[in-house]
Design a protein around this motif. Structure first.
Motif, PDB file in Angstrom:
ATOM      1  N   ASP A   1       0.844  -1.205   0.000  1.00 11.33           N
ATOM      2  CA  ASP A   1       0.000   0.000   0.000  1.00 11.33           C
ATOM      3  C   ASP A   1       0.878   1.252   0.000  1.00 11.33           C
ATOM      4  O   ASP A   1       1.128   1.866   1.031  1.00 11.33           O
ATOM      5  CB  ASP A   1      -0.931   0.002   1.211  1.00 11.33           C
ATOM      6  CG  ASP A   1      -2.010   1.070   1.102  1.00 11.33           C
ATOM      7  OD1 ASP A   1      -2.046   1.777   0.077  1.00 11.33           O
ATOM      8  OD2 ASP A   1      -2.822   1.198   2.033  1.00 11.33           O
ATOM      9  N   ILE A   2       1.357   1.613  -1.183  1.00 10.94           N
ATOM     10  CA  ILE A   2       2.089   2.861  -1.386  1.00 10.94           C
ATOM     11  C   ILE A   2       1.308   3.670  -2.413  1.00 10.94           C
ATOM     12  O   ILE A   2       0.933   3.160  -3.461  1.00 10.94           O
ATOM     13  CB  ILE A   2       3.518   2.609  -1.890  1.00 10.94           C
ATOM     14  CG1 ILE A   2       4.335   1.860  -0.826  1.00 10.94           C
ATOM     15  CG2 ILE A   2       4.209   3.928  -2.263  1.00 10.94           C
ATOM     16  CD1 ILE A   2       4.579   2.645   0.442  1.00 10.94           C
ATOM     17  N   ARG A   3       1.076   4.955  -2.116  1.00  9.38           N
ATOM     18  CA  ARG A   3       0.252   5.797  -2.971  1.00  9.38           C
ATOM     19  C   ARG A   3       1.031   7.047  -3.385  1.00  9.38           C
ATOM     20  O   ARG A   3       1.880   7.530  -2.631  1.00  9.38           O
ATOM     21  CB  ARG A   3      -1.018   6.212  -2.216  1.00  9.38           C
ATOM     22  CG  ARG A   3      -1.695   5.049  -1.503  1.00  9.38           C
ATOM     23  CD  ARG A   3      -2.772   5.532  -0.550  1.00  9.38           C
ATOM     24  NE  ARG A   3      -3.199   4.448   0.347  1.00  9.38           N
ATOM     25  CZ  ARG A   3      -4.147   4.582   1.264  1.00  9.38           C
ATOM     26  NH1 ARG A   3      -4.767   5.745   1.421  1.00  9.38           N
ATOM     27  NH2 ARG A   3      -4.483   3.560   2.041  1.00  9.38           N
ATOM     28  N   PRO A   4       0.755   7.581  -4.560  1.00  8.39           N
ATOM     29  CA  PRO A   4       1.425   8.818  -4.976  1.00  8.39           C
ATOM     30  C   PRO A   4       0.831  10.035  -4.268  1.00  8.39           C
ATOM     31  O   PRO A   4      -0.390  10.141  -4.115  1.00  8.39           O
ATOM     32  CB  PRO A   4       1.165   8.874  -6.481  1.00  8.39           C
ATOM     33  CG  PRO A   4      -0.115   8.131  -6.662  1.00  8.39           C
ATOM     34  CD  PRO A   4      -0.129   7.050  -5.615  1.00  8.39           C
ATOM     35  N   ARG A   5       1.680  10.943  -3.850  1.00  4.99           N
ATOM     36  CA  ARG A   5       1.239  12.216  -3.274  1.00  4.99           C
ATOM     37  C   ARG A   5       1.940  13.331  -4.053  1.00  4.99           C
ATOM     38  O   ARG A   5       3.171  13.403  -4.069  1.00  4.99           O
ATOM     39  CB  ARG A   5       1.601  12.279  -1.791  1.00  4.99           C
ATOM     40  CG  ARG A   5       0.711  13.224  -0.978  1.00  4.99           C
ATOM     41  CD  ARG A   5       1.061  13.154   0.501  1.00  4.99           C
ATOM     42  NE  ARG A   5       0.101  13.869   1.320  1.00  4.99           N
ATOM     43  CZ  ARG A   5       0.255  14.136   2.608  1.00  4.99           C
ATOM     44  NH1 ARG A   5       1.340  13.732   3.231  1.00  4.99           N
ATOM     45  NH2 ARG A   5      -0.663  14.796   3.278  1.00  4.99           N
ATOM     46  N   ARG A   6       1.147  14.161  -4.716  1.00  2.00           N
ATOM     47  CA  ARG A   6       1.719  15.174  -5.611  1.00  2.00           C
ATOM     48  C   ARG A   6       2.188  16.392  -4.825  1.00  2.00           C
ATOM     49  O   ARG A   6       1.539  16.839  -3.887  1.00  2.00           O
ATOM     50  CB  ARG A   6       0.656  15.605  -6.633  1.00  2.00           C
ATOM     51  CG  ARG A   6       1.183  16.547  -7.707  1.00  2.00           C
ATOM     52  CD  ARG A   6       0.111  16.828  -8.745  1.00  2.00           C
ATOM     53  NE  ARG A   6      -0.979  17.637  -8.206  1.00  2.00           N
ATOM     54  CZ  ARG A   6      -2.134  17.838  -8.824  1.00  2.00           C
ATOM     55  NH1 ARG A   6      -2.364  17.265  -9.998  1.00  2.00           N
ATOM     56  NH2 ARG A   6      -3.072  18.590  -8.273  1.00  2.00           N
ATOM     57  N   GLY A   7       3.333  16.921  -5.236  1.00  2.00           N
ATOM     58  CA  GLY A   7       3.851  18.135  -4.634  1.00  2.00           C
ATOM     59  C   GLY A   7       4.338  19.101  -5.687  1.00  2.00           C
ATOM     60  O   GLY A   7       4.767  18.701  -6.772  1.00  2.00           O
ATOM     61  N   MET A   8       4.285  20.392  -5.390  1.00  2.00           N
ATOM     62  CA  MET A   8       4.736  21.442  -6.308  1.00  2.00           C
ATOM     63  C   MET A   8       5.808  22.284  -5.652  1.00  2.00           C
ATOM     64  O   MET A   8       5.757  22.551  -4.437  1.00  2.00           O
ATOM     65  CB  MET A   8       3.561  22.341  -6.728  1.00  2.00           C
ATOM     66  CG  MET A   8       3.986  23.556  -7.548  1.00  2.00           C
ATOM     67  SD  MET A   8       2.603  24.609  -8.050  1.00  2.00           S
ATOM     68  CE  MET A   8       2.058  23.717  -9.503  1.00  2.00           C
ATOM     69  N   ILE A   9       6.757  22.738  -6.456  1.00  2.00           N
ATOM     70  CA  ILE A   9       7.817  23.649  -6.013  1.00  2.00           C
ATOM     71  C   ILE A   9       7.926  24.774  -7.032  1.00  2.00           C
ATOM     72  O   ILE A   9       7.857  24.547  -8.239  1.00  2.00           O
ATOM     73  CB  ILE A   9       9.158  22.910  -5.883  1.00  2.00           C
ATOM     74  CG1 ILE A   9       9.064  21.831  -4.790  1.00  2.00           C
ATOM     75  CG2 ILE A   9      10.296  23.876  -5.560  1.00  2.00           C
ATOM     76  CD1 ILE A   9      10.261  20.923  -4.726  1.00  2.00           C
ATOM     77  N   LEU A  10       8.084  26.005  -6.540  1.00  2.00           N
ATOM     78  CA  LEU A  10       8.302  27.168  -7.381  1.00  2.00           C
ATOM     79  C   LEU A  10       9.783  27.531  -7.357  1.00  2.00           C
ATOM     80  O   LEU A  10      10.454  27.391  -6.329  1.00  2.00           O
ATOM     81  CB  LEU A  10       7.480  28.352  -6.872  1.00  2.00           C
ATOM     82  CG  LEU A  10       5.992  28.118  -6.590  1.00  2.00           C
ATOM     83  CD1 LEU A  10       5.334  29.404  -6.099  1.00  2.00           C
ATOM     84  CD2 LEU A  10       5.287  27.581  -7.814  1.00  2.00           C
ATOM     85  N   VAL A  11      10.281  28.021  -8.490  1.00  2.00           N
ATOM     86  CA  VAL A  11      11.689  28.383  -8.613  1.00  2.00           C
ATOM     87  C   VAL A  11      11.778  29.813  -9.140  1.00  2.00           C
ATOM     88  O   VAL A  11      11.208  30.130 -10.192  1.00  2.00           O
ATOM     89  CB  VAL A  11      12.437  27.441  -9.574  1.00  2.00           C
ATOM     90  CG1 VAL A  11      13.928  27.757  -9.579  1.00  2.00           C
ATOM     91  CG2 VAL A  11      12.196  25.984  -9.204  1.00  2.00           C
TER      92      VAL A  11
END
Length: 385
Positions: A219-229
């Motif tokens: 049970d591994i699920r994707p978790r989306r993350g965002m970074i600004l540069v």
């Protein structure tokens, strides 16, 4: 012993190096190549500051110490165009606004009791450490051991070192197992079969799919993350600085969008601004909501950012385990399968210690680390499977 490592991100690269240096024959298999996914879409955090007392904090402290020696070694032995890790022992500063002072200090006190260095800063010390920080900050704690690497570079350096010791990289997709349902004897890939004594699943957010193809449940699920540069500028942020609500976001199981403020400079002059977390499968279309929320919180922390141009933004998927602990060790049902995944946003920092635990599981290599809390057979993980 022949070992197939699935995944050429930072966890797979670190495991490959640990295994090949201990005498294993190692083949790394990745469908896109080195650092092609999660390990090139993150900040390169090596943090102890965001870890509540417990098994992951213990792992982080050990891994943080390992990174210092490992980065020095990789950078001293560069050859054939290998990139520098860009290791920076910059330290971290966690801040709280009005009303959050007591909670931050309680968290830091609990960490100090376990040996994590956490130093409260008065107003003068904070202004000296971060002169461009908002005057609204009411309390701050400095963590001298927080550090950073350039994540893609560090991953490439790890795998290059493993390959120098004899590891081999195959760019292909794993399609199924070799062997029966209860014992792996290698993997089938899009370019052919690779026999092996042990298979190590380091496929990050795709670990559940890889496990399924090999006859296991995970049970591994994707978790989306965002970074600004931002565009490059003269340095105006001198530590990794984040708001204390980041700790809550890391530990939350909420699937909805959560944002918290994390700001730091890079050696190239850009400023990395994060972060967001949401469980939306593998949807790569975040829209503007995460970026707007991240930017608004960052400006509150560092007001000068309001007048700064953004160069780009990027999203990545992190491997999320429902009980918020990495999954490291033998699969309970399929012999010959070992997992090393579920680190979410801490994979860069935890890579060396994870690799040591994998070497222990595969080769019975000695370790002082306790593998028990991270085993795939643990109740907190299998209850959700």
């Amino acid at each position: 012993m022949r070992v197939v490592v699935i995944g050429a991100g930072v966890i797979g690269a670190a495991c490959a190096l640990a295994l090949v240096e201990r005498g294993a024959e190692v083949v790394v298999v990745d469908r896109v190549g080195v650092a092609g996914e999660t390990s090139s879409r993150c900040e390169g955090n090596l943090l102890v500051s965001d870890k509540a007392p417990g098994p992951e904090a213990d792992l982080a402290v050990a891994s943080n110490a390992m990174w210092r020696a490992l980065a020095e070694r990789l950078d001293a032995d560069r050859r054939d165009g290998r990139p520098a890790t860009e290791f920076e022992a910059k330290g971290g500063i966690v801040v709280a606004f009005q009303g959050g002072e007591a909670a931050l200090e309680r968290f830091a006190a609990a960490q100090r009791a376990t040996g994590i260095r956490a130093e409260a800063l008065d107003a003068a010390a904070l202004a000296d450490a971060e002169p461009h920080l908002s005057s609204e900050v009411a309390h701050a704690v400095r963590y001298p051991d927080d550090a950073q690497v350039q994540p893609s570079n560090a991953t490439q350096a790890l795998l290059a070192e493993a390959m120098r010791h004899g590891a081999r990289l195959v760019v292909a997709e794993v399609t199924g197992p070799i062997g029966g349902p209860d014992r792996l004897a290698g993997v089938r890939t899009s370019t052919g079969a690779i026999p092996a004594d042990v298979v190590v699943n380091c496929a990050g957010p795709w670990s559940a799919e890889v496990a399924s193809r090999l006859g296991a449940r995970l049970d591994i699920r994707p978790r989306r993350g965002m970074i600004l540069v931002t565009t490059p500028m003269p340095q105006r942020v001198f530590h990794k600085v984040y708001d204390s609500d980041y700790v809550g976001a890391v530990g939350s199981g909420d699937a909805a969008l959560q944002t918290s403020t994390v700001v730091e400079s890079t050696p190239g002059g850009t400023v990395l601004i994060g972060s967001s977390r949401e469980r939306v499968g593998f949807d790569e279309r975040p829209g503007v909501a995460p970026a707007a929320a991240i930017a608004a919180k960052a400006v509150r922390l560092f007001p000068f950012l309001e007048r700064t141009m953004l160069l780009r933004s990027y999203v990545g998927f992190r491997p999320y385990a429902p009980d918020h602990l990495p999954v490291i060790g033998p699969d309970p049902d399929v012999a010959g399968l070992v997992h090393a995944t579920g680190h979410e946003g801490a994979g860069i920092g935890l890579a060396p210690a994870t690799a040591e635990l994998v070497a222990h599981a595969v080769l019975d290599a000695p370790t002082e680390l306790d593998p028990t809390p991270f085993l795939p057979s643990r109740d907190g993980l299998r209850e959700t499977a």
